[in-house]
Scaffold this active site. Structure first.
Site, PDB file in Angstrom:
ATOM      1  N   GLU A  75     -36.414 -39.571  28.640  1.00  0.00           N
ATOM      2  CA  GLU A  75     -37.275 -38.455  28.291  1.00  0.00           C
ATOM      3  C   GLU A  75     -37.580 -38.436  26.786  1.00  0.00           C
ATOM      4  OE1 GLU A  75     -39.550 -35.227  28.124  1.00  0.00           O
ATOM      5  OE2 GLU A  75     -38.717 -35.826  30.054  1.00  0.00           O
ATOM      6  N   THR A  79     -44.262 -36.633  30.965  1.00  0.00           N
ATOM      7  CA  THR A  79     -43.423 -37.439  31.852  1.00  0.00           C
ATOM      8  C   THR A  79     -44.204 -37.943  33.058  1.00  0.00           C
ATOM      9  OG1 THR A  79     -41.400 -36.305  31.182  1.00  0.00           O
ATOM     10  CG2 THR A  79     -41.383 -37.392  33.328  1.00  0.00           C
TER      11      THR A  79
END
Length: 668
Positions: free
Chosen positions: A301, A341
């Protein structure tokens, strides 16, 4: 004139307008000061920023004014000041104040994260209230903020009452004609903005910060709500479809790919690879006989390349990743395709340039697609998606489950679409040592990966695991005592913990019997912050990527310019696999210098980077051509190159065409 626009019965609307415009100005000024080093501050630029901003504020205000104007028109004069009138008026004023104070306060937190006014991300967050509210509660003193918000509202109502505004509206007996005259300007303004003033009209500058500050946050929010998906052919430059496919196919033909549907509008082709390190037949034979390695992909992430010392940083917070840079196939010049993402997941799994609007992961018709998972499936692999939160968030479970992956997540009861047939394994409470709004800590998700890998090893079936981490995300909390930076103190600590967790994971993995036959691919989904001064800040898309424990391949730093979409096609080539492909990505070690490229974009801007030249397509059928000044990450405008432009258009037009015409679907 003023008395006709705001007669006594409309005086509360006058008060609301003053409050709205004043608070909006304060917010814009605050954000201007916040990023004063990045905005253009010439007197004309400053004036245009605030004048344009006020123009959009008035347009936004008109939409707030209209509902109450209509109420004032319809309510008979004999009911003015009645109990019903008082209840509805106070309630409407309270709700109006709640919306503007909440949205304006929220703009500061949104700006801190994205350096933008509200956009489609804010719209998406409305859907996933659990994660978002929990994240806000963990990141900010929510009880204090709510108390401040309610106090502001009550103080405003108190002052308004003291000024006699409520008494004026409850005692006024203006005629119906006067009410129509007072409403008409706001109706006209609202209609003009609705029909003729799209949000991108605020983008008058080449400086992205000035453009964002020229917008009104609430107007931007509803604009994003309407335009979450953009039809490429309606909003972007196009060329004839056949020519677009020809240009794209040329790049694949140069690599020796064989098209299976040569005469059709398709990129479906056969890729017959050998290990590019050598053409020695002995090695090729050995590749054919060794067991196919397991592949564990770690998608980190929000990890920007600048945080790694091995990519030029000086933060000293990624010792594990920096060490792996010397013992892996290390991509030093790789760029993310997007800023979220789901955009990274789209690029990695579909190996496709970004299409405008929201990611395909979140769109309809996003199942039964040709993904990298199909290549693994054809090689006999079991495919699994691991996520430490609930994969319901951002539609991840539907996307991965609908494309053949088994799901391992921290489910809270949300079910998969009934049409999706896949297994779902829960991360149980006794497997969790630490958890925040986004999911379990990285160590916990890696422990689950280890457990599932042990089970898979017993079956003898190779596995491909897609592991999405969450610890490097605001509120940046993680288990205490693991690293020397306290939990919750900022991104640097979260990155250092992320690095620590990877080190712990690899240490445990090395003790397992399946380790020697397992490849680890590590790559970021996107940068920590991609927003900057320019249309697309190129450096803010630079991310780390590496392939660890790759058999029959020496450690190497690959400096080729490349994209997220190329990592797995490069891995497949290193393994010597022959496969059919619908992927845009290629083995970058085969690419000539002039063919190296990277795709970068956000939900509206689509860029192609070749060398230090970047073409950016905009949604008003515009195209801007720049020279990227790497030293200061600036973009210098240069004359348009039509050949470069057509090449850029071809990739994005073909990507959009294949999605909209179901060309990404699995072949029957």
């Amino acid at each position: 004139m003023w008395s006709k626009l705001f007669p006594d019965r409309f005086s509360l609307l006058q008060t609301f307008a003053i409050i709205f415009l004043s608070v909006s100005f304060i917010v814009r000024l605050s954000l201007f000061i916040w990023d004063s080093s990045d905005v253009d501050k010439d007197i004309l630029d400053v004036l245009l920023t605030f004048i344009t901003g006020t123009f959009f504020d008035i347009g936004t205000l008109s939409f707030f004014m209209l509902p109450f104007c209509i109420y004032l028109i319809l309510l008979p004069s004999k009911w003015h000041g009645s109990l019903l009138d008082r209840i509805l008026t106070y309630t409407a004023f309270f709700i109006g104040l709640l919306i503007i104070y909440f949205s304006f306060l929220g703009e500061f937190t949104f700006w801190e994260e994205f350096h933008r006014r509200y956009n489609f991300i804010a719209v998406d967050y409305l859907v996933y209230t659990y994660e978002v509210v929990k994240n806000i509660n963990e990141s900010y003193p929510l009880p204090l903020l709510i108390s401040i918000l309610l106090t502001l509202i009550l103080i405003t109502i108190f002052i308004t009452k003291k000024l006699g505004i409520f008494n004026s509206i409850f005692t006024s007996k203006i005629h119906f004609k006067q009410r129509i005259l007072a409403t008409s300007p706001w109706l006209i303004i609202a209609m003009v903005f609705k029909v003729f003033i799209p949000n991108n009209k605020a983008e008058w500058s080449t400086n992205r910060f000035n453009n964002e500050l020229s917008k009104a946050g609430i107007y931007s929010f509803f604009s994003a709500f309407r335009n979450n998906e953009l039809a490429y052919t309606d909003f972007y430059n196009t060329i004839p479809t056949q020519k677009a496919f020809e240009l794209v196919k040329e790049t694949f033909a140069d690599n020796g790919d064989t098209f299976i549907e040569a005469q059709e509008e398709s990129i479906y082709r056969n890729i017959n690879t050998i290990n590019p390190v050598t053409k020695d037949s002995t090695l090729i034979d050995s590749l054919k006989t060794i067991q196919k390695p397991n592949v564990i992909f770690i998608c980190i992430e929000s990890l920007s390349g600048k945080y790694l010392n091995s990519l030029g940083g000086d933060y000293n917070i990624t010792p594990t990743l920096d060490s792996l840079a010397n013992t892996s196939l290390y991509f030093t010049n790789l760029f993310a395709t997007g800023t979220r993402t789901v955009r990274g997941m789209e690029a990695i799994t579909l190996s496709i340039p970004p299409t405008p609007g929201r990611s395909i992961v979140k769109r309809i018709n996003n199942t039964g697609l040709f993904t990298i998972g199909e290549v693994f499936k054809d090689q006999g692999y079991n495919r699994n998606f691991f996520y430490g939160g609930d994969g319901y968030f951002d539609n991840m479970n539907t996307y991965f489950g609908g494309n053949g992956f088994n799901i391992v997540d921290r489910g809270r009861g949300f079910l998969l679409d009934e049409s999706i047939t896949t297994t779902r394994t829960n991360i149980e409470d006794d497997e969790v040592t630490f958890e925040n709004a986004w999911g379990v800590c990285d160590e916990d998700i890696y422990n689950k990966v280890i457990k599932e890998a042990d089970k898979a090893y017993e079956t003898g079936e190779p596995f491909f695991d897609f592991v999405m981490t969450t610890s490097n995300h605001k509120p940046f909390t993680y288990p205490e005592g693991k690293i020397d930076i306290p939990s919750g103190t900022g991104r640097n600590g979260a990155i250092k913990y992320t690095d620590y967790a990877i080190n712990s994971f690899l240490k445990v993995a090395k003790t397992k019997p399946w380790y020697q036959n397992t490849i680890f691919v590590i790559m970021s989904d996107h940068c920590a912050s991609s927003a900057g001064k320019w249309e697309l800040d190129v450096q803010n898309y630079h991310i780390p990527a590496m392939i660890v424990n790759l058999p029959n391949t020496p450690n190497e730093k690959i400096d080729n310019l490349c994209s997220q979409i190329d990592v797995f096609p490069t891995l497949f080539a290193k393994l010597g696999w022959e496969y059919n492909s619908n992927l845009f990505g290629v083995d970058i070690t085969k690419m000539s210098l002039e063919d190296e490229r990277a795709f970068i974009g956000n939900y509206r801007k689509l860029g192609l980077l070749v060398g230090n030249k970047v073409m950016i397509l905009g949604d008003q059928k515009k195209a801007n051509f720049y020279k990227w000044q790497i030293q200061d990450n600036s973009l210098e405008s240069i004359p348009l190159d039509t050949t470069f432009l057509e090449k850029t258009i071809s990739f994005y037009q073909v990507a959009d065409y294949l999605y909209t015409h179901k060309g990404l679907k699995l072949k029957e």
